[in-house]
Design a protein around this motif. Structure first.
Motif, PDB file in Angstrom:
ATOM      1  N   PHE A 206       0.872  -1.185   0.000  1.00 51.51           N
ATOM      2  CA  PHE A 206       0.000   0.000   0.000  1.00 51.51           C
ATOM      3  C   PHE A 206       0.905   1.229   0.000  1.00 51.51           C
ATOM      4  N   ILE A 207       0.779   2.021  -1.052  1.00 47.56           N
ATOM      5  CA  ILE A 207       1.688   3.143  -1.275  1.00 47.56           C
ATOM      6  C   ILE A 207       0.891   4.435  -1.333  1.00 47.56           C
ATOM      7  N   GLY A 208       1.442   5.482  -0.718  1.00 43.62           N
ATOM      8  CA  GLY A 208       0.866   6.821  -0.784  1.00 43.62           C
ATOM      9  C   GLY A 208      -0.266   7.025   0.204  1.00 43.62           C
ATOM     10  N   ASP A 209      -0.766   8.251   0.176  1.00 46.93           N
ATOM     11  CA  ASP A 209      -1.866   8.596   1.086  1.00 46.93           C
ATOM     12  C   ASP A 209      -3.168   7.933   0.658  1.00 46.93           C
ATOM     13  N   ASP A 210      -3.293   7.641  -0.617  1.00 47.52           N
ATOM     14  CA  ASP A 210      -4.509   7.003  -1.111  1.00 47.52           C
ATOM     15  C   ASP A 210      -4.475   5.487  -0.990  1.00 47.52           C
ATOM     16  N   ASN A 211      -3.374   4.943  -0.418  1.00 45.80           N
ATOM     17  CA  ASN A 211      -3.237   3.484  -0.269  1.00 45.80           C
ATOM     18  C   ASN A 211      -3.430   2.763  -1.615  1.00 45.80           C
ATOM     19  N   ILE A 212      -2.604   3.144  -2.556  1.00 45.43           N
ATOM     20  CA  ILE A 212      -2.631   2.486  -3.868  1.00 45.43           C
ATOM     21  C   ILE A 212      -2.085   1.072  -3.701  1.00 45.43           C
ATOM     22  N   VAL A 213      -2.845   0.087  -4.173  1.00 49.64           N
ATOM     23  CA  VAL A 213      -2.502  -1.325  -3.973  1.00 49.64           C
ATOM     24  C   VAL A 213      -1.680  -1.817  -5.163  1.00 49.64           C
ATOM     25  N   VAL A 214      -0.559  -2.453  -4.860  1.00 51.19           N
ATOM     26  CA  VAL A 214       0.271  -3.094  -5.879  1.00 51.19           C
ATOM     27  C   VAL A 214       0.595  -4.502  -5.395  1.00 51.19           C
ATOM     28  N   ILE A 215       0.759  -5.397  -6.347  1.00 48.76           N
ATOM     29  CA  ILE A 215       1.094  -6.785  -6.023  1.00 48.76           C
ATOM     30  C   ILE A 215       2.569  -7.035  -6.343  1.00 48.76           C
ATOM     31  N   ASP A 216       3.189  -7.888  -5.546  1.00 52.73           N
ATOM     32  CA  ASP A 216       4.589  -8.262  -5.738  1.00 52.73           C
ATOM     33  C   ASP A 216       5.471  -7.012  -5.788  1.00 52.73           C
ATOM     34  N   PRO A 217       5.585  -6.271  -4.681  1.00 49.95           N
ATOM     35  CA  PRO A 217       6.374  -5.023  -4.699  1.00 49.95           C
ATOM     36  C   PRO A 217       7.865  -5.306  -4.804  1.00 49.95           C
ATOM     37  N   THR A 218       8.590  -4.409  -5.491  1.00 52.15           N
ATOM     38  CA  THR A 218      10.036  -4.488  -5.594  1.00 52.15           C
ATOM     39  C   THR A 218      10.670  -3.818  -4.381  1.00 52.15           C
ATOM     40  N   HIS A 219      12.016  -3.857  -4.310  1.00 52.63           N
ATOM     41  CA  HIS A 219      12.678  -3.250  -3.156  1.00 52.63           C
ATOM     42  C   HIS A 219      12.564  -1.729  -3.186  1.00 52.63           C
ATOM     43  N   TYR A 220      12.390  -1.118  -4.365  1.00 52.20           N
ATOM     44  CA  TYR A 220      12.152   0.330  -4.416  1.00 52.20           C
ATOM     45  C   TYR A 220      10.766   0.661  -3.884  1.00 52.20           C
ATOM     46  N   GLU A 221       9.788  -0.125  -4.237  1.00 54.10           N
ATOM     47  CA  GLU A 221       8.428   0.121  -3.757  1.00 54.10           C
ATOM     48  C   GLU A 221       8.296  -0.203  -2.275  1.00 54.10           C
ATOM     49  N   GLU A 222       9.068  -1.154  -1.795  1.00 54.07           N
ATOM     50  CA  GLU A 222       9.033  -1.443  -0.360  1.00 54.07           C
ATOM     51  C   GLU A 222       9.574  -0.272   0.456  1.00 54.07           C
ATOM     52  N   ALA A 223      10.467   0.494  -0.125  1.00 51.73           N
ATOM     53  CA  ALA A 223      11.057   1.610   0.603  1.00 51.73           C
ATOM     54  C   ALA A 223      10.085   2.777   0.775  1.00 51.73           C
ATOM     55  N   VAL A 224       9.062   2.865  -0.067  1.00 52.42           N
ATOM     56  CA  VAL A 224       8.138   3.992   0.007  1.00 52.42           C
ATOM     57  C   VAL A 224       6.743   3.585   0.463  1.00 52.42           C
ATOM     58  N   MET A 225       6.451   2.300   0.559  1.00 52.96           N
ATOM     59  CA  MET A 225       5.085   1.895   0.928  1.00 52.96           C
ATOM     60  C   MET A 225       4.882   2.054   2.441  1.00 52.96           C
ATOM     61  N   GLY A 226       3.623   2.378   2.805  1.00 54.15           N
ATOM     62  CA  GLY A 226       3.295   2.577   4.209  1.00 54.15           C
ATOM     63  C   GLY A 226       2.892   1.312   4.924  1.00 54.15           C
ATOM     64  N   GLY A 227       2.526   0.252   4.200  1.00 54.01           N
ATOM     65  CA  GLY A 227       2.124  -1.003   4.826  1.00 54.01           C
ATOM     66  C   GLY A 227       2.066  -2.112   3.778  1.00 54.01           C
ATOM     67  N   SER A 228       1.928  -3.343   4.249  1.00 56.56           N
ATOM     68  CA  SER A 228       1.863  -4.500   3.359  1.00 56.56           C
ATOM     69  C   SER A 228       0.951  -5.543   3.974  1.00 56.56           C
ATOM     70  N   MET A 229       0.459  -6.429   3.129  1.00 52.80           N
ATOM     71  CA  MET A 229      -0.403  -7.525   3.569  1.00 52.80           C
ATOM     72  C   MET A 229      -0.042  -8.768   2.763  1.00 52.80           C
ATOM     73  N   THR A 230       0.160  -9.885   3.470  1.00 57.51           N
ATOM     74  CA  THR A 230       0.480 -11.165   2.841  1.00 57.51           C
ATOM     75  C   THR A 230      -0.678 -12.115   3.090  1.00 57.51           C
ATOM     76  N   ALA A 231      -1.314 -12.572   2.023  1.00 60.18           N
ATOM     77  CA  ALA A 231      -2.428 -13.520   2.107  1.00 60.18           C
ATOM     78  C   ALA A 231      -1.953 -14.863   1.573  1.00 60.18           C
ATOM     79  N   THR A 232      -2.142 -15.921   2.364  1.00 62.75           N
ATOM     80  CA  THR A 232      -1.743 -17.278   1.979  1.00 62.75           C
ATOM     81  C   THR A 232      -2.999 -18.063   1.654  1.00 62.75           C
ATOM     82  N   LEU A 233      -3.134 -18.510   0.405  1.00 63.20           N
ATOM     83  CA  LEU A 233      -4.311 -19.230  -0.064  1.00 63.20           C
ATOM     84  C   LEU A 233      -3.871 -20.453  -0.861  1.00 63.20           C
TER      85      LEU A 233
END
Length: 443
Positions: A206-233
């Motif tokens: 989840f990136i930015g104030d609007d919580n833009i959702v991206v899947i499979d974030p890279t290490h650059y996106e991990e540096a700027v994202m405010g949170g993450s969620m891992t779902a195991t199915l």
């Protein structure tokens, strides 16, 4: 990861704004769409229970081992398995050798929770002796290169390694039948693990104030994202585990959207894992096949040739026994049996009497025998009898022409005896007496 963000990768304000503004246009830094997964590659090592997974620039190696240990007291009939992670400094400058950091512990717990809580591995099948010995499965995950989203890559590496792992088969033997024997792989086929389903982890950022959702974030996106969620199915759509990290709040609608996307991605990743495991097992089975050289064609030709010779000797012996004289019937039968035994002695395998039997053609030999019998021969009756010296020399002969002469002599003798008249058959009395008197004198 927080440790990486704090130590190694410090992004400027302009870089963060560029990533956020690109996501508003549904474009990511590496050119993917927000819900596109990176290229997944699964490889296996030379030994069972080893795998190598590459997800984009992220590379993880997994190893599975097993040993016999005592079970827990509360679960005496179940085996155990544990997951250990190793963050190599070669993968990232922020990873320090020695004691695992918080990121390594968190990664191991996420992967372990998805496998253990969903009971993907049948732990009861790992029991050898209830309350005494069970198999303890250990999964080692080594981070080779950190390109972002280590959780998904480590989870796939663990599943692939578990799918190819085999444990030795244990039996009881000894004098009293109570001794535990761990059979090596060359004596008994090892047993694979019983895996009910494959729980696949899918991570969202989840990136930015609007919580833009991206899947499979890279290490650059991990540096700027405010949170993450891992779902195991799994492929059935069952939610095995959910891990929420970071302080950013997420709406319920966003979580349900992530679960729907994760269900589809889990099915695709599961099919890739199964195809890779199936190809590995096929190559493994091909390596176990023992290839034998086919028998040479010369042996079959020689065998057919000797069968024809044996059949011709039997037919000549039968024709001779039907045309014998009344008085000399017993003597002729003895001679026929003797010649038959001689032919049988000579009709052994190709290596026993004729090393060049592959060059003899059976059809040509039979035609030559028939032509010789058909031509008239001017020989006396005495020449038709086989002398002991000739029989002995015939047994020692190693040429195929000697066999043809034996059959020719026997068949010609049978034809000359058919031409006898009644006078020849009835012998004078004085000859009979001489014959009767000569027998005891000879004895």
């Amino acid at each position: 990861m927080e440790q990486r963000v704090a130590n190694s990768l410090v992004m400027t304000v302009n870089e963060k704004r560029f990533i956020e503004s690109a996501l508003l246009s549904d474009i990511r830094v590496d050119g993917r769409r927000p819900f596109d997964y990176r290229t997944l590659t699964i490889r296996f090592g030379s030994e069972d229970g080893s795998s190598e997974v590459q997800l984009g620039q992220t590379q993880v190696v997994g190893f599975v081992t097993g040993q016999l240990v005592q079970p827990y007291r509360d679960r005496p009939n179940e085996g155990t398995f544990a997951i250990y992670t190793e963050f190599s400094p070669m993968a990232d400058p922020s990873f320090e050798p020695g004691r695992p950091g918080d990121s390594a512990i968190e990664l191991g717990r996420i992967v372990d929770r998805g496998l253990r809580e969903s009971r993907a591995v049948d732990t009861e099948s790992l029991c050898v002796i209830a309350g005494k010995l069970v198999w303890a499965i250990r999964i080692d995950l080594h981070i080779i290169d950190n390109g972002g989203n280590l959780v998904d890559a480590a989870n796939i590496a663990a599943l692939a390694a578990l799918s190819t792992f085999t444990r030795p088969e244990c039996t009881f033997g000894g004098e009293d039948g109570q001794e535990l024997i761990v059979n090596p792989p060359d004596e008994r086929e090892p047993l694979p693990l019983i895996i009910h389903h494959l729980p696949v982890a899918v991570t969202f950022g989840f990136i930015g104030d609007d919580n833009i959702v991206v899947i499979d974030p890279t290490h650059y996106e991990e540096a700027v994202m405010g949170g993450s969620m891992t779902a195991t199915l799994n492929t059935n759509g069952d939610v095995c585990a959910i891990q929420k990290a970071g302080g950013a709040g997420v709406l319920q609608s966003s979580i349900m959207q992530c679960l729907r996307i994760a269900s589809v991605k889990a099915g695709d990743i599961t099919s890739k894992i199964k195809n890779a495991v199936e190809s590995y097992n096929t190559q493994k089975a091909k390596r176990k096949v023992k290839r034998h050289n086919p028998a040479p064609a010369v042996s079959s030709v020689a065998k057919n040739h000797m069968e024809r010779l044996t059949l011709g000797s039997d037919e000549s012996a039968v024709g001779q026994s039907n045309n014998m004289d009344i008085d000399g019937q017993s003597n002729e039968q003895d001679k026929t049996n003797k010649s038959k035994n001689t032919a049988k002695d000579l009709t052994g395998g190709p290596a026993s009497w004729d090393p060049y039997s592959s060059a003899v053609d059976g059809d040509e030999l039979r035609a030559s025998l028939a032509s010789r019998v058909a031509t008239p021969l001017e020989k006396d009756k005495e020449s038709t009898q086989v002398k002991p010296d000739e029989t002995k020399s015939t047994q020692q002969s190693t040429d195929a022409n000697s066999i043809a002469e034996i059959h020719e002599t026997v068949e010609v003798g049978s034809q000359k005896k058919q031409a006898k008249t009644l006078k020849d058959a009835v012998k004078p009395k004085h000859k009979r007496k001489n014959k009767s008197t000569s027998k005891p004198s000879a004895s």
